[in-house]
Design a protein around this motif. Structure first.
Motif, mmCIF file in Angstrom:
data_model
loop_
_atom_site.group_PDB
_atom_site.id
_atom_site.type_symbol
_atom_site.label_atom_id
_atom_site.label_comp_id
_atom_site.label_asym_id
_atom_site.label_seq_id
_atom_site.Cartn_x
_atom_site.Cartn_y
_atom_site.Cartn_z
ATOM 1 N N MET A 1 25.369 -1.304 -20.690
ATOM 2 C CA MET A 1 25.578 -2.624 -20.093
ATOM 3 C C MET A 1 24.691 -3.671 -20.780
ATOM 4 N N ILE A 2 23.444 -3.287 -21.056
ATOM 5 C CA ILE A 2 22.524 -4.211 -21.733
ATOM 6 C C ILE A 2 22.980 -4.450 -23.171
ATOM 7 N N GLY B 1 17.990 -18.126 -26.644
ATOM 8 C CA GLY B 1 17.160 -17.740 -25.505
ATOM 9 C C GLY B 1 17.609 -16.432 -24.887
ATOM 10 N N LEU B 2 18.918 -16.265 -24.749
ATOM 11 C CA LEU B 2 19.457 -15.022 -24.195
ATOM 12 C C LEU B 2 19.160 -13.830 -25.097
ATOM 13 N N MET C 1 20.021 -4.312 -11.992
ATOM 14 C CA MET C 1 20.324 -4.798 -13.333
ATOM 15 C C MET C 1 21.181 -6.057 -13.302
ATOM 16 N N ILE C 2 22.146 -6.107 -12.390
ATOM 17 C CA ILE C 2 23.041 -7.260 -12.302
ATOM 18 C C ILE C 2 22.265 -8.527 -11.935
ATOM 19 N N PHE D 1 19.791 -13.780 -13.434
ATOM 20 C CA PHE D 1 18.592 -14.611 -13.583
ATOM 21 C C PHE D 1 18.433 -15.071 -15.028
ATOM 22 N N ILE D 2 18.600 -14.146 -15.983
ATOM 23 C CA ILE D 2 18.434 -14.473 -17.405
ATOM 24 C C ILE D 2 19.443 -15.529 -17.839
ATOM 25 N N TRP D 3 20.711 -15.339 -17.457
ATOM 26 C CA TRP D 3 21.756 -16.298 -17.844
ATOM 27 C C TRP D 3 21.529 -17.654 -17.176
ATOM 28 N N SER D 4 21.209 -17.662 -15.879
ATOM 29 C CA SER D 4 21.009 -18.919 -15.155
ATOM 30 C C SER D 4 19.836 -19.702 -15.730
ATOM 31 N N PHE D 5 18.737 -19.009 -15.989
ATOM 32 C CA PHE D 5 17.546 -19.676 -16.530
ATOM 33 C C PHE D 5 17.838 -20.331 -17.875
#
Length: 305
Positions: free
Chosen positions: A40-41, A88-89, A123-124, A129-133
């Protein structure tokens, strides 16, 4: 077309094809089999790198957008924004991949087993959080990027043939730079620490089982291959990241972007997104087994003919 442009487009083309192949593979695994959390990662990282390489290939995107009659200002803002978000991602998801690998191969204990379980189940939320930030944090590119104009070049820095960055308030610029630097230093430090921890565990495991293996088997042991893969990805990311940071910082301080420097920077930026899928393809036994099976099937078909 200059030699640097040819290198850049060849590199981007190779990276896009490799990431596309890997994305199809992970999509098949996720839809048709029971995927591992690592899949998934890795699928997220593959998608991010594919988009990052496409946004870096100005010639392709500009030709497509020209045919769609899209305004230059909108194209510049969109391209800069997507590029910043994906950069950033890339560092965030690479760090997550490194930390998750370190936790996965850590010696078993009741406390660590509980942490592993929580990490897999949340994980989801980590992805959200990563995408929103990154989507929110990179939104400043919408205001400070746009089509190049002939008005006062001291207030804008031309970074491509058609696009430029506009000067911003000193306080806002310093704040953005501070947050970006803190984020990147923290993530790179965490990535290096988790990777070093993995290397120590794998080398310790290799020494403990050394008496069970012959020298020839030891050279090709899974532990050594995993160690080399981790080192290659982490070292390539860190080296290329800091080279890119030096080039970008120098250009911002001088408020000038030379076309040659810009091309070199893009080549440096594209090294990691291009290397990563190739390393993953070579090191993933599932892909190797699929290729071997396809070779045997093709051999049998040609043999019957």
């Amino acid at each position: 077309m200059s030699s640097l442009s040819i290198v850049l487009n060849f590199q981007a083309g190779l990276g896009v094809l490799a990431n596309m192949f890997l994305l199809v593979f992970y999509t098949f695994i996720i839809l048709c089999h029971r995927p591992k959390p690592m899949d998934m990662i890795s699928s997220q990282l593959t998608f991010i790198h594919r988009v990052l390489l496409l946004t870096g290939a100005d010639i392709w995107l500009w030709d497509i957008s020209e045919s769609l009659n899209i305004e230059n200002d909108f194209k510049c803002k969109t391209n800069f924004y997507i590029s910043r978000v994906m950069r950033g991602l890339s560092i965030c998801v690479t760090c997550l991949l490194s930390v998750f690998q370190a936790v996965t191969i850590s010696p078993s204990s009741p406390l660590l087993a509980k942490f592993k379980y929580k990490l897999q189940n949340h994980m989801i939320y980590a992805f959200l959080f990563i995408w929103s930030f990154n989507l929110l944090f990179s939104s400043n590119q919408i205001f400070y990027a746009g089509a190049f104009t002939n008005v006062s070049e001291t207030k804008q820095m031309k970074v491509t043939k058609f696009c430029s960055l506009y000067s911003m308030n000193y306080i806002i610029g310093a704040l953005i730079l501070t947050v970006v630097t803190c984020r990147d230093v923290f993530l790179v430090g965490l990535m290096l620490a988790s990777s070093a921890y993995m290397v120590i565990i794998l080398l310790r495991h290799q020494r403990q089982h050394k008496h069970l293996h012959s020298l020839s088997h030891l050279r090709a042991s899974p532990e050594k291959r995993a160690t080399q893969t981790i080192l290659l990805l982490v070292v390539s990311f860190v080296v290329m990241y800091w080279i890119n940071l030096i080039i970008s910082s120098s250009a911002v301080l001088l408020w000038m972007y030379d076309p040659v420097i810009l091309s070199v920077q893009k080549i440096v930026m594209n090294v990691y997104p291009t290397i990563t899928p190739l390393v993953q393809i070579i090191s993933d036994n599932r892909i190797i087994n699929i290729v071997k099976h396809m070779q045997s099937v093709c051999h049998q078909i040609f043999k019957k003919r």
